[in-house]
Scaffold this active site. Structure first.
Site, PDB file in Angstrom:
ATOM      1  N   GLU A 106      -0.603  -5.615   5.706  1.00 43.62           N
ATOM      2  CA  GLU A 106       0.708  -5.607   5.055  1.00 43.62           C
ATOM      3  C   GLU A 106       1.645  -6.594   5.741  1.00 43.62           C
ATOM      4  O   GLU A 106       2.343  -7.369   5.098  1.00 43.62           O
ATOM      5  CB  GLU A 106       1.314  -4.197   5.102  1.00 43.62           C
ATOM      6  CG  GLU A 106       0.650  -3.198   4.178  1.00 43.62           C
ATOM      7  CD  GLU A 106       1.190  -1.797   4.384  1.00 43.62           C
ATOM      8  OE1 GLU A 106       1.604  -1.467   5.506  1.00 43.62           O
ATOM      9  OE2 GLU A 106       1.184  -1.031   3.406  1.00 43.62           O
ATOM     10  N   THR A 165       0.845  -1.202   0.000  1.00 43.49           N
ATOM     11  CA  THR A 165       0.000   0.000   0.000  1.00 43.49           C
ATOM     12  C   THR A 165       0.876   1.246   0.000  1.00 43.49           C
ATOM     13  O   THR A 165       1.986   1.211   0.550  1.00 43.49           O
ATOM     14  CB  THR A 165      -0.886  -0.027   1.271  1.00 43.49           C
ATOM     15  OG1 THR A 165      -1.729  -1.200   1.201  1.00 43.49           O
ATOM     16  CG2 THR A 165      -1.743   1.221   1.382  1.00 43.49           C
ATOM     17  N   GLY A 166       0.388   2.291  -0.630  1.00 45.46           N
ATOM     18  CA  GLY A 166       1.118   3.559  -0.626  1.00 45.46           C
ATOM     19  C   GLY A 166       1.502   3.986  -2.041  1.00 45.46           C
ATOM     20  O   GLY A 166       1.334   3.250  -3.016  1.00 45.46           O
ATOM     21  N   SER A 167       2.058   5.200  -2.120  1.00 49.39           N
ATOM     22  CA  SER A 167       2.326   5.814  -3.425  1.00 49.39           C
ATOM     23  C   SER A 167       3.545   5.216  -4.124  1.00 49.39           C
ATOM     24  O   SER A 167       3.621   5.218  -5.354  1.00 49.39           O
ATOM     25  CB  SER A 167       2.523   7.331  -3.242  1.00 49.39           C
ATOM     26  OG  SER A 167       3.660   7.574  -2.422  1.00 49.39           O
ATOM     27  N   ASP A 190       6.390  -3.679  -1.082  1.00 46.73           N
ATOM     28  CA  ASP A 190       5.692  -2.764  -0.190  1.00 46.73           C
ATOM     29  C   ASP A 190       6.590  -1.585   0.157  1.00 46.73           C
ATOM     30  O   ASP A 190       7.807  -1.660   0.005  1.00 46.73           O
ATOM     31  CB  ASP A 190       5.290  -3.528   1.099  1.00 46.73           C
ATOM     32  CG  ASP A 190       4.095  -2.904   1.794  1.00 46.73           C
ATOM     33  OD1 ASP A 190       3.526  -3.566   2.683  1.00 46.73           O
ATOM     34  OD2 ASP A 190       3.737  -1.751   1.448  1.00 46.73           O
ATOM     35  N   GLY A 191       5.970  -0.519   0.593  1.00 49.75           N
ATOM     36  CA  GLY A 191       6.720   0.689   0.929  1.00 49.75           C
ATOM     37  C   GLY A 191       7.053   0.755   2.409  1.00 49.75           C
ATOM     38  O   GLY A 191       6.877  -0.213   3.143  1.00 49.75           O
ATOM     39  N   ALA A 192       7.552   1.902   2.821  1.00 47.83           N
ATOM     40  CA  ALA A 192       7.865   2.104   4.246  1.00 47.83           C
ATOM     41  C   ALA A 192       7.854   3.598   4.532  1.00 47.83           C
ATOM     42  O   ALA A 192       8.069   4.426   3.635  1.00 47.83           O
ATOM     43  CB  ALA A 192       9.223   1.511   4.596  1.00 47.83           C
ATOM     44  N   LYS A 235       6.448   1.116   9.284  1.00 44.35           N
ATOM     45  CA  LYS A 235       5.379   1.188   8.295  1.00 44.35           C
ATOM     46  C   LYS A 235       4.078   1.577   8.968  1.00 44.35           C
ATOM     47  O   LYS A 235       3.988   1.563  10.196  1.00 44.35           O
ATOM     48  CB  LYS A 235       5.200  -0.167   7.591  1.00 44.35           C
ATOM     49  CG  LYS A 235       6.304  -0.476   6.598  1.00 44.35           C
ATOM     50  CD  LYS A 235       6.169  -1.853   5.945  1.00 44.35           C
ATOM     51  CE  LYS A 235       4.835  -2.031   5.277  1.00 44.35           C
ATOM     52  NZ  LYS A 235       4.535  -0.946   4.295  1.00 44.35           N
ATOM     53  N   GLY A 236       3.073   1.940   8.166  1.00 45.18           N
ATOM     54  CA  GLY A 236       1.769   2.270   8.736  1.00 45.18           C
ATOM     55  C   GLY A 236       1.284   3.651   8.411  1.00 45.18           C
ATOM     56  O   GLY A 236       0.229   4.072   8.880  1.00 45.18           O
TER      57      GLY A 236
HETATM   58  O1  DER Z   1       1.421   2.409   5.118  1.00 41.06           O
HETATM   59  C1  DER Z   1       2.500   1.955   4.722  1.00 41.06           C
HETATM   60  O2  DER Z   1       3.254   1.223   5.408  1.00 41.06           O
HETATM   61  C2  DER Z   1       2.943   2.371   3.356  1.00 41.06           C
HETATM   62  O3  DER Z   1       3.836   1.464   2.826  1.00 41.06           O
HETATM   63  C3  DER Z   1       3.454   3.757   3.460  1.00 41.06           C
HETATM   64  O4  DER Z   1       3.882   4.093   4.704  1.00 41.06           O
HETATM   65  C4  DER Z   1       4.503   4.152   2.497  1.00 41.06           C
HETATM   66  O5  DER Z   1       3.817   5.007   1.683  1.00 41.06           O
HETATM   67  P1  DER Z   1       4.490   5.902   0.544  1.00 41.06           P
HETATM   68  O6  DER Z   1       5.177   4.917  -0.366  1.00 41.06           O
HETATM   69  O7  DER Z   1       3.315   6.577  -0.078  1.00 41.06           O
HETATM   70  O8  DER Z   1       5.433   6.825   1.232  1.00 41.06           O
END
Ligand code: DER
Length: 224
Positions: free
Chosen positions: A104, A28-30, A83-85, A95-96
């Site tokens: 996630e 999730t995330g950009s 996944d992102g962070a 994360k979160g």
């Molecule tokens: O919610 C998460 O852990 C997402 O991975 C997020 O924190 C990272 O989002 P971004 O890639 O939009 O910065």
């Protein structure tokens, strides 16, 4: 946050690790969104993959990009999760930011390989970003008290385009817990997990396999 070019370079780098026939955890995330869009293009070119989403957001985006979806009831394993962070130090993550960290962590933890996609703004020597903690609504005040006893400063996460607090995909609330520099992420993770009412915390300790750190010129890939 970092530039969109850096995020795109990170996401596309991780998507290149996906091979025909794989089951892919869709974070999730950009930043991960760039990986999902790249996978959509690969599916259009004939790649056979199935995606396991980690939130309404990643599910919607995957459907929009034409990626066939499955779930953990159907597949026995996940080959790779992307996944992102919010922050990374070595192989440890916070994360979160998107309040999706409970699902996630399930998907990222179930994957044979967990690839993290970040931009330079996420890098840190030591983790110090507030730690998101998903809590059962009934336990909001008792968890906040326990977080304070651990030396943290908890803040209930307010929604922006909804009155009141953020409500997660699981119907829970989020406390953002400020600790300053975190000396031992593993110890704090264990402390969080022992608090009654905590559904999931945003410390992903020792879970990542690769960090794909995008920048405006390309990407650095590091095994951790
Ligand atoms: O919610 C998460 O852990 C997402 O991975 C997020 O924190 C990272 O989002 P971004 O890639 O939009 O910065």
């Amino acid at each position: 946050g970092g530039s969109d070019e850096a995020k795109r370079n990170a996401g596309e780098s991780a998507a290149e690790a996906v091979e025909d026939g794989m089951v892919v955890g869709l974070g999730t995330g950009s930043t991960t969104a760039h990986a999902i869009r790249a996978l959509g293009r690969m599916v259009d070119s004939g790649l056979d993959v199935r995606g396991v989403p980690t939130s309404f957001q990643s599910r919607q985006l995957a459907q929009q990009e034409g990626i066939p979806l499955t779930d953990l009831d159907t597949v026995s394993r996940i080959d790779v999760a992307i996944d992102g962070a919010d922050q990374f130090a070595g192989g440890d993550l916070i994360k979160g930011g998107g309040a999706a960290h409970a699902r996630e962590k399930i998907v990222d933890g179930a994957a044979d390989r967990f690839l993290v996609v970040v931009d330079p703004s996420k890098a840190a020597e030591r983790l110090h970003h507030p730690v998101p903690v998903e809590v059962l609504p009934a336990a909001r005040t008792t968890v906040a008290d326990d977080v304070r006893r651990l030396g943290g400063n908890p803040t209930l996460r307010d929604a922006e385009r909804k009155d009141g607090p953020v409500v997660t995909d699981n119907g829970n609330l989020v406390l953002d817990c400020e600790f300053g520099e975190i000396d031992s992420p593993g110890d704090l993770a264990a402390d969080f997990s022992a608090i009654p009412g905590v559904v999931e915390h945003g410390l992903f300790v020792g879970m990542a396999d690769e960090i794909h750190a995008g920048n405006d010129d390309g990407v650095d890939v590091r095994r951790v």
